[in-house]
Design a protein around this motif. Structure first.
Motif, PDB file in Angstrom:
ATOM      1  N   PHE A  39      -3.835 -11.260   6.936  1.00 18.55           N
ATOM      2  CA  PHE A  39      -3.237  -9.924   6.926  1.00 18.55           C
ATOM      3  C   PHE A  39      -2.583  -9.674   8.284  1.00 18.55           C
ATOM      4  O   PHE A  39      -3.190  -9.135   9.202  1.00 18.55           O
ATOM      5  N   TYR A  91       0.799  -7.113   1.254  1.00 18.31           N
ATOM      6  CA  TYR A  91       0.055  -7.244   0.004  1.00 18.31           C
ATOM      7  C   TYR A  91       0.969  -7.602  -1.165  1.00 18.31           C
ATOM      8  O   TYR A  91       0.578  -8.377  -2.054  1.00 18.31           O
ATOM      9  N   ILE A 150      -4.274  -1.483  -0.605  1.00 18.16           N
ATOM     10  CA  ILE A 150      -4.489  -2.154  -1.894  1.00 18.16           C
ATOM     11  C   ILE A 150      -4.277  -1.173  -3.030  1.00 18.16           C
ATOM     12  O   ILE A 150      -3.580  -1.467  -4.010  1.00 18.16           O
ATOM     13  N   HIS A 194      -7.199  -1.446   4.580  1.00 12.16           N
ATOM     14  CA  HIS A 194      -7.126  -2.250   3.362  1.00 12.16           C
ATOM     15  C   HIS A 194      -7.307  -1.442   2.076  1.00 12.16           C
ATOM     16  O   HIS A 194      -6.532  -1.626   1.122  1.00 12.16           O
ATOM     17  N   ARG A 224       2.416  -2.358   3.050  1.00  8.79           N
ATOM     18  CA  ARG A 224       2.170  -2.805   1.679  1.00  8.79           C
ATOM     19  C   ARG A 224       2.969  -4.063   1.346  1.00  8.79           C
ATOM     20  O   ARG A 224       2.606  -4.794   0.413  1.00  8.79           O
TER      21      ARG A 224
END
Length: 346
Positions: free
Chosen positions: A121, A303, A24, A20, A300
């Motif tokens: 996730f 996210y 991020i 993570h 990614r």
């Protein structure tokens, strides 16, 4: 709301540190603002300038935070997610979403009540090999599919001393790897008609499950999900067989290994599969195998989808319905393994 969202990461164990935090930090439009950890020294050894707090409530109460990412042990996913949502934050929870379907429903109720987004996730939707498999199925390259075998095997004969290997809610391999394999199957085929599961412990010192084997039935299609901890000679990661041909893929997506080695997400060649699968079709009765390469994977993207959903530009990477469906299958798998019979999920 500003286009750059501030993120609080709850938990800095293996998942928080390896997955993570770097994902991020290297997703456009996200800023890793706060890390919740009881070990500030561990965080600062990796991220010297990071803001670290020891109490999740302090991060949830910070109005600078837009998104809370929960990478804490599975048993506390639900209470942490509900607390963050009630504080007005959007939430992404590492898999499994929660430890029960009932908990998952309460999290989604809290999200609706707060007018915020709760998602999961499910990074392995963006594995390179899964993207290829999905494209082949969508294109009809395999014809009418008869079998799909999805394996995630490891050789870990010694039981490590970590919470996942100790008895308790959400422990064991079924709640570790099961959510990934189940989510991928549901993405491809939707909810199965029935589930027949065998879930157990095979290592001498194991106190929680370290093996599972499921058969999902979709009419004549059979989808086999399998993971073991005593597999030194791995077979294919995916093997798909249909009326027009087969696709067989060995080896795992490279992103986890790259993250573990400290490679920056988005670097040259990021997520590109070093071991493409083999597509075999039939021409004049003769098998014709060829290497079949597809797009590179990129975790990614999960996210990025969450960022866009918060900004009102799209759907959450995992919708509420999808999150609840995975939990339904996880619970049905446990029920099937306990009863020894096929279960209809939901």
């Amino acid at each position: 709301m500003a286009d750059t969202l501030n993120v609080a990461l709850v938990g800095y164990g293996y998942v928080g540190r390896v997955f993570h935090a770097p994902l991020i930090a290297h997703t456009a439009g996200l800023r890793l603002h706060t890390i919740v950890s009881g070990d500030a020294g561990k965080v600062h050894a990796d991220l010297p300038g990071a803001q670290v707090v020891g109490d999740p409530a302090a991060a949830f109460a910070d109005d600078a935070i837009d998104l809370v990412v929960i990478a804490a042990p599975n048993a506390v996913h639900a209470p942490l997610a509900i607390a963050a949502l009630q504080a007005g934050r959007h939430v992404m929870v590492d898999k499994p979403f929660t430890t029960t379907l009932e908990e998952a429903g309460r999290v989604m109720d809290a999200a609706r009540g707060a007018g915020r987004i709760a998602s999961v996730f499910q990074n392995r939707r963006w594995d390179a090999d899964f993207l290829v498999l999905r494209a082949l199925i969508d294109q009809g390259a395999l014809g009418d599919l008869a079998e799909l075998h999805s394996h995630f095997d490891r050789f870990r004969p010694q039981v490590p001393d970590r919470w996942r290997e100790r008895a308790g809610p959400g422990a064991g391999l079924w709640f570790d790897l099961g959510p990934h394999l189940v989510d991928q199957a549901l993405q491809l085929f939707g909810m199965p008609d029935t589930i027949q599961a065998d879930i157990g412990a095979q290592r001498a010192d194991a106190v929680v499950d370290d093996f599972f084997h499921l058969v999902l039935r979709y009419g004549r299609l059979r989808v086999v999900l399998h993971a073991g901890s005593l597999v030194a000679a791995n077979g294919p990661r995916f093997a798909a067989h249909g009326t027009r041909g087969s696709f067989v893929k060995h080896g795992l997506d490279p992103q986890e290994a790259a993250l573990r080695d400290g490679v920056v997400p988005g670097s040259d060649g990021w997520g590109c599969d070093p071991q493409p699968g083999i597509l075999t079709t039939i021409a004049d009765g003769v098998p014709v195998p060829r290497t079949f390469e597809g797009p590179c994977g990129d975790y990614r993207a999960c996210y990025a989808a969450m960022r866009d959903a918060i900004l009102g530009r799209g759907e959450a990477p995992v919708t509420a319905a999808q999150a609840l469906d995975v939990m339904r299958v996880l619970e049905a798998g446990l029920a099937s393994a306990a009863s020894g019979r096929a279960i209809a999920p939901g």
